[in-house]
Design a protein around this motif. Structure first.
Motif, short mmCIF file in Angstrom:
data_model
loop_
_atom_site.label_atom_id
_atom_site.label_comp_id
_atom_site.label_asym_id
_atom_site.label_seq_id
_atom_site.Cartn_x
_atom_site.Cartn_y
_atom_site.Cartn_z
N UNK A 49 0.89 -1.24 -0.11
CA UNK A 49 0.00 0.00 0.10
C UNK A 49 0.84 1.32 0.14
N UNK A 50 2.20 1.30 0.64
CA UNK A 50 2.92 2.36 0.95
C UNK A 50 3.57 2.39 -0.34
N UNK A 51 4.09 1.51 -0.96
CA UNK A 51 4.67 1.64 -2.19
C UNK A 51 3.82 2.12 -3.49
N UNK A 52 2.58 1.71 -3.43
CA UNK A 52 1.64 2.29 -4.64
C UNK A 52 1.35 3.93 -4.16
N UNK A 53 1.21 4.07 -2.85
CA UNK A 53 1.16 5.57 -2.52
C UNK A 53 2.23 6.63 -2.88
N UNK A 54 3.59 5.80 -2.64
CA UNK A 54 4.60 6.63 -2.74
C UNK A 54 4.93 6.80 -4.30
N UNK A 55 4.57 5.85 -5.18
CA UNK A 55 4.55 5.91 -6.64
C UNK A 55 3.85 7.01 -7.13
N UNK A 56 2.82 6.91 -6.71
CA UNK A 56 1.58 7.75 -7.35
C UNK A 56 2.16 9.20 -6.80
#
Length: 147
Positions: A49-56
């Motif tokens: 979840x954090x990775x997808x939020x960070x990538x966005x």
């Protein structure tokens, strides 16, 4: 009776201590494995979840940064740099050689003007002091040899 039952284990303090330490080590390893597995399972769910939020967030910030750059100004600056360096290099080389030659001739003239009477006088005094010291050293050396 002890001689009749050789198969019966003897319980001593040493044997009990060894068994207790072995049980403690095994229980510590099991607890450590439990903590690590629960932490990794929590981190896997939250990490995705954090990775997808960070990538966005990174993509959005990169788009904003690119949109804010003054592209026309950057292009114009590059054009000006190319125009400045497009001059014939032979003219620049001749100018550099002429300025270097003028600089060298100026330095030579300054050097000659420095060698005036005062500097010659100071040099002569230094030579006299040097000769006097050498003469005194020679006298001391001769005096210590003859003594």
């Amino acid at each position: 009776m002890e001689g009749q039952q050789p198969w019966k284990p003897r319980l001593s303090f040493r044997n009990v201590t060894i068994m207790l330490c072995f049980v403690n080590v095994i229980s510590a390893l099991l607890l450590l494995q439990g903590f690590l597995s629960s932490a990794s399972s929590r981190s896997k769910v939250s990490a995705s979840q954090l990775n997808s939020a960070r990538l966005r967030y990174i993509k959005e910030s990169e788009e904003i940064r690119l949109a804010m750059q003054p592209w026309e100004l950057i292009k114009r600056v590059r054009e000006i740099h190319q125009e400045a360096y497009a001059e014939p290099k032979t003219v620049q080389e001749k100018d550099a050689k002429q300025t270097a030659a003028a600089d060298l001739s100026k330095r030579l003239k300054d050097l000659r003007s420095v060698n005036d009477a005062n500097s010659l006088k100071a040099l002569e005094e230094w030579r006299k002091r040097k000769m006097e010291r050498a003469r005194l050293r020679q006298l001391e050396k001769n005096g210590t040899i003859t003594s």
